[in-house]
Design a protein around this motif. Structure first.
Motif, PDB file in Angstrom:
ATOM      1  N   PHE A   1       0.834  -1.200   0.000  1.00 56.38           N
ATOM      2  CA  PHE A   1       0.000   0.000   0.000  1.00 56.38           C
ATOM      3  C   PHE A   1       0.869   1.251   0.000  1.00 56.38           C
ATOM      4  O   PHE A   1       0.624   2.193  -0.753  1.00 56.38           O
ATOM      5  N   ALA A   2       1.912   1.258   0.842  1.00 57.32           N
ATOM      6  CA  ALA A   2       2.796   2.424   0.936  1.00 57.32           C
ATOM      7  C   ALA A   2       3.524   2.675  -0.374  1.00 57.32           C
ATOM      8  O   ALA A   2       3.716   3.826  -0.780  1.00 57.32           O
ATOM      9  N   LEU A   3       3.929   1.592  -1.061  1.00 56.61           N
ATOM     10  CA  LEU A   3       4.642   1.732  -2.328  1.00 56.61           C
ATOM     11  C   LEU A   3       3.772   2.423  -3.370  1.00 56.61           C
ATOM     12  O   LEU A   3       4.252   3.236  -4.152  1.00 56.61           O
ATOM     13  N   LYS A   4       2.476   2.106  -3.370  1.00 60.04           N
ATOM     14  CA  LYS A   4       1.569   2.667  -4.368  1.00 60.04           C
ATOM     15  C   LYS A   4       1.121   4.080  -4.027  1.00 60.04           C
ATOM     16  O   LYS A   4       0.823   4.869  -4.923  1.00 60.04           O
ATOM     17  N   THR A   5       1.048   4.421  -2.731  1.00 61.51           N
ATOM     18  CA  THR A   5       0.420   5.679  -2.319  1.00 61.51           C
ATOM     19  C   THR A   5       1.363   6.660  -1.639  1.00 61.51           C
ATOM     20  O   THR A   5       1.050   7.850  -1.557  1.00 61.51           O
ATOM     21  N   GLY A   6       2.470   6.175  -1.097  1.00 57.67           N
ATOM     22  CA  GLY A   6       3.348   7.042  -0.322  1.00 57.67           C
ATOM     23  C   GLY A   6       2.867   7.280   1.088  1.00 57.67           C
ATOM     24  O   GLY A   6       3.452   8.086   1.817  1.00 57.67           O
TER      25      GLY A   6
END
Length: 262
Positions: A51-56
């Motif tokens: 999730f963090a990789l896609k959204t920051g």
């Protein structure tokens, strides 16, 4: 001088918003509390970096303590055994789990909730399969959620990464067909496994990889007292997605009979 005081106060409020509490810049870091069984399952460590990789947006999770059912102070999101509150999100470990967003105006929390309950989030839940065994299924979409192969990486880039990193031990293709270690399965053989995707997604946890492999932001650094026995393999989640996308283009080995494996 008195006229300057209101301007100074306004400047302070702009620099330090949220007086009286802990300020989070742009609400881009979330605090997630989960039931102990869910927190200890490994699912969140699998989901959150993706999730963090896609959204920051960074999500930090902690296990819930106590059995009161009260929302912990400082929690942006709570994922716990479904009791009627929140929205049903997933099933596993013999129970249903619901997600509760404590502040409906927290845009980052809404983004995580929407992602987890979306078709992509539900498929990602189903793809968590340590040791090749699926533990959870999504429960937010109608009907059963099937484990689907969703390959979002760059296959061309993944080909180069696979030869450079995995080709030290595995036969990747024609370019290194005589250079793999004999006891190590080729990529074509691995593609013959029904659970090949789960194996690649969690390769860093499957022996012998933990002793020399790291995925940045997922695995812990090597211990200074126990350095890797060979030149370490270090990848980002994006690079791992690229390798998986390339692997998905490889024709599975035809062994002429059902493949038995552990």
């Amino acid at each position: 001088m008195k006229r300057l005081i209101p301007a100074v106060i306004c400047l302070i409020l702009l620099i330090f918003p949220g007086s009286g509490g802990v300020a989070r810049a742009d609400h881009r870091d979330l605090a997630l509390f989960a039931s102990p069984a869910l927190a200890g399952s490994g699912l969140l460590a699998f989901l959150l970096p993706r999730f963090a990789l896609k959204t920051g947006v960074g999500v930090h999770f902690m296990p819930l303590s106590g059995g009161s059912g009260a929302i912990p102070a400082g929690a942006d999101i709570v994922v716990q055994k479904a009791t009627g509150a929140g929205r049903l999100a997933l099933r596993g470990l013999g129970q249903d789990f619901a997600i509760i967003q404590t502040d409906p105006d927290n845009l980052a929390a809404s983004r995580f909730t929407d992602w987890l309950l979306s078709e992509i989030g539900q498929r990602t839940i189903a793809q968590f399969a340590p040791g090749g065994v699926q533990v959870f299924t999504g429960a937010a979409v109608a009907g059963p959620v099937r484990q689907a192969v969703v390959l979002s990486g760059d296959a061309m880039r993944g080909q180069g990464l696979a030869y450079a990193n995995c080709g030290r031990c595995h036969v990747i293709g024609a370019r290194n067909r005589m250079k793999g270690i004999g006891s190590t399965p080729s990529f074509a053989l691995l593609r013959s496994f029904d659970d090949w995707l789960g194996r690649f997604q969690t390769f860093y946890a499957l022996n012998p990889h933990p002793s020399f492999s790291q995925v940045i932001g997922v695995t812990a650094p090597f211990s200074e007292s126990l350095p890797p026995p060979i030149s370490p393999l270090i990848l980002t989640l994006g690079e791992l997605d690229d390798i998986i996308a390339f692997t998905g283009t490889i024709e599975p080995a035809d062994l002429g009979a059902p493949l038995a494996h552990q």
